[in-house]
Enzyme design. Structure first.
Site, mmCIF file in Angstrom:
data_model
loop_
_atom_site.group_PDB
_atom_site.id
_atom_site.type_symbol
_atom_site.label_atom_id
_atom_site.label_comp_id
_atom_site.label_asym_id
_atom_site.label_seq_id
_atom_site.Cartn_x
_atom_site.Cartn_y
_atom_site.Cartn_z
ATOM 1 N N ASP A 207 -0.904 -3.075 10.496
ATOM 2 C CA ASP A 207 -2.303 -3.352 10.193
ATOM 3 C C ASP A 207 -3.140 -2.358 10.975
ATOM 4 O O ASP A 207 -2.845 -2.065 12.143
ATOM 5 C CB ASP A 207 -2.694 -4.792 10.539
ATOM 6 N N THR A 208 -4.150 -1.818 10.310
ATOM 7 C CA THR A 208 -4.902 -0.702 10.870
ATOM 8 C C THR A 208 -6.394 -0.968 10.813
ATOM 9 O O THR A 208 -6.868 -1.619 9.887
ATOM 10 C CB THR A 208 -4.560 0.575 10.058
ATOM 11 N N LYS B 74 0.209 3.909 2.841
ATOM 12 C CA LYS B 74 0.770 3.578 4.156
ATOM 13 C C LYS B 74 2.298 3.651 4.124
ATOM 14 O O LYS B 74 2.915 4.169 5.055
ATOM 15 C CB LYS B 74 0.346 2.160 4.568
ATOM 16 N N PHE C 259 -5.906 9.373 2.708
ATOM 17 C CA PHE C 259 -6.445 8.177 2.041
ATOM 18 C C PHE C 259 -7.430 7.480 2.978
ATOM 19 O O PHE C 259 -7.638 7.927 4.112
ATOM 20 C CB PHE C 259 -5.298 7.236 1.638
ATOM 21 N N GLY C 260 -8.012 6.405 2.484
ATOM 22 C CA GLY C 260 -8.875 5.573 3.326
ATOM 23 C C GLY C 260 -10.003 6.366 3.963
ATOM 24 O O GLY C 260 -10.753 7.073 3.286
ATOM 25 N N TYR C 261 -10.102 6.277 5.287
ATOM 26 C CA TYR C 261 -11.186 6.929 6.031
ATOM 27 C C TYR C 261 -10.805 8.338 6.500
ATOM 28 O O TYR C 261 -11.518 8.924 7.316
ATOM 29 C CB TYR C 261 -11.537 6.075 7.257
ATOM 30 N N LYS D 114 -0.785 15.436 10.246
ATOM 31 C CA LYS D 114 -1.309 14.089 10.549
ATOM 32 C C LYS D 114 -0.224 13.235 11.211
ATOM 33 O O LYS D 114 -0.463 12.570 12.216
ATOM 34 C CB LYS D 114 -1.832 13.400 9.273
ATOM 35 N N HIS E 265 -2.524 7.719 14.809
ATOM 36 C CA HIS E 265 -2.465 6.358 15.342
ATOM 37 C C HIS E 265 -1.191 5.661 14.854
ATOM 38 O O HIS E 265 -0.503 4.997 15.619
ATOM 39 C CB HIS E 265 -3.718 5.591 14.899
ATOM 40 N N ASN F 66 0.843 -1.202 0.000
ATOM 41 C CA ASN F 66 0.000 0.000 0.000
ATOM 42 C C ASN F 66 0.883 1.258 0.000
ATOM 43 O O ASN F 66 1.541 1.571 0.986
ATOM 44 C CB ASN F 66 -0.910 -0.051 1.244
HETATM 45 P P1 IMP Z 1 -5.023 -2.152 6.341
HETATM 46 O O1 IMP Z 1 -4.141 -1.950 7.486
HETATM 47 O O2 IMP Z 1 -4.315 -1.955 5.035
HETATM 48 O O3 IMP Z 1 -5.771 -3.459 6.399
HETATM 49 O O4 IMP Z 1 -6.060 -0.953 6.371
HETATM 50 C C1 IMP Z 1 -7.396 -1.108 6.752
HETATM 51 C C2 IMP Z 1 -8.254 -0.020 6.149
HETATM 52 O O5 IMP Z 1 -8.066 1.173 6.892
HETATM 53 C C3 IMP Z 1 -7.979 0.317 4.693
HETATM 54 O O6 IMP Z 1 -9.216 0.531 4.057
HETATM 55 C C4 IMP Z 1 -7.201 1.598 4.745
HETATM 56 O O7 IMP Z 1 -7.511 2.418 3.676
HETATM 57 C C5 IMP Z 1 -7.703 2.209 6.028
HETATM 58 N N1 IMP Z 1 -6.622 2.957 6.653
HETATM 59 C C6 IMP Z 1 -5.430 2.482 7.099
HETATM 60 N N2 IMP Z 1 -4.696 3.468 7.625
HETATM 61 C C7 IMP Z 1 -5.434 4.591 7.493
HETATM 62 C C8 IMP Z 1 -5.201 5.953 7.834
HETATM 63 O O8 IMP Z 1 -4.143 6.336 8.355
HETATM 64 N N3 IMP Z 1 -6.189 6.810 7.539
HETATM 65 C C9 IMP Z 1 -7.365 6.441 6.952
HETATM 66 N N4 IMP Z 1 -7.621 5.198 6.606
HETATM 67 C C10 IMP Z 1 -6.673 4.269 6.869
#
Ligand code: IMP
Length: 198
Positions: free
Chosen positions: A70-71, A13, A151-153, A174, A179, A10
């Protein structure tokens, strides 16, 4: 120089992780430097178990010390959802936008908008996990999207201590509070120790 593999495909990230680690003298690679690597299936019940699995498998396949993240976004009114399923909340092939729309729909009319962003980072050698650490930031889910950075949320999450969503912040703002920054801050002393011993 010590080489550290960021076990992620990703780019969003990896960009943040690189910025957060830049203070130390390491040569950083990502999984994009290893096109033939077999991707880890993120099928564990917790973000820390997924992070450990990703770090361990990347380290075993490359022989390098590996760091994985992992997030999840844990929303109180949704009983902790999307949580560990945050990446595929709106379906297997969904986009970031699909996930945000699903959250905003589910949260329509809900007063208690408390949520936590949690990142677990795990550090592994080929013969086993070295350490893992979690970083948590408390916040609210907004009622609509604000901001276009990130990105993401990011555009629907506003930290408790801020009047801006993550997506309204600069990368530097940020990274000063996020987190992910907290998780990296917790694991950096261990990375420094490994570098000193290598
Ligand atoms: P994963 O860690 O790649 O599985 O991320 C889980 C979900 O959380 C994915 O849809 C990411 O886009 C979102 N995500 C991860 N980190 C962040 C962030 O820092 N901000 C917003 N969304 C995030």
């Amino acid at each position: 120089m010590f080489t550290l593999l960021l076990a992620s495909h990703n780019q969003d990230k990896a960009k943040e992780l690189k910025a957060l680690i830049q203070g130390i003298n390491v040569h950083l690679l990502t999984l994009n430097d290893f096109p033939d690597i077999v991707s880890t299936s993120e099928d564990q019940d917790t973000i820390c178990a997924n992070a450990m699995k990703k770090a361990f498998e990347a380290s075993q396949q490359t022989g390098l010390i590996s760091l994985a993240d992992d997030t999840g976004l844990f929303i109180k009114a949704l009983n902790g959802e999307p949580g560990v399923y945050s990446s595929r909340f709106a379906g297997e092939q969904c986009s970031y936008k699909d996930n945000r729309i699903k959250v905003l729909e589910l949260m329509k009319g809900i007063q208690n908008r408390y949520a936590e962003f949690r990142t677990c980072v795990a550090l592994s050698a080929p013969d086993g996990i070295i350490s893992y650490k979690e970083g948590i930031l408390e916040g609210y889910i907004t009622t609509e999207e604000y901001g276009t950075n990130g990105f993401g949320y990011d555009s629907i999450f506003m930290p408790l201590t801020s009047s801006k969503t993550y997506a309204e912040m600069t990368d530097i703002e940020k990274n000063a509070i996020s987190h992910r920054a907290k998780a990296i801050e917790a694991i950096l002393p261990i990375i420094r120790e490994i570098i000193a011993l290598s």
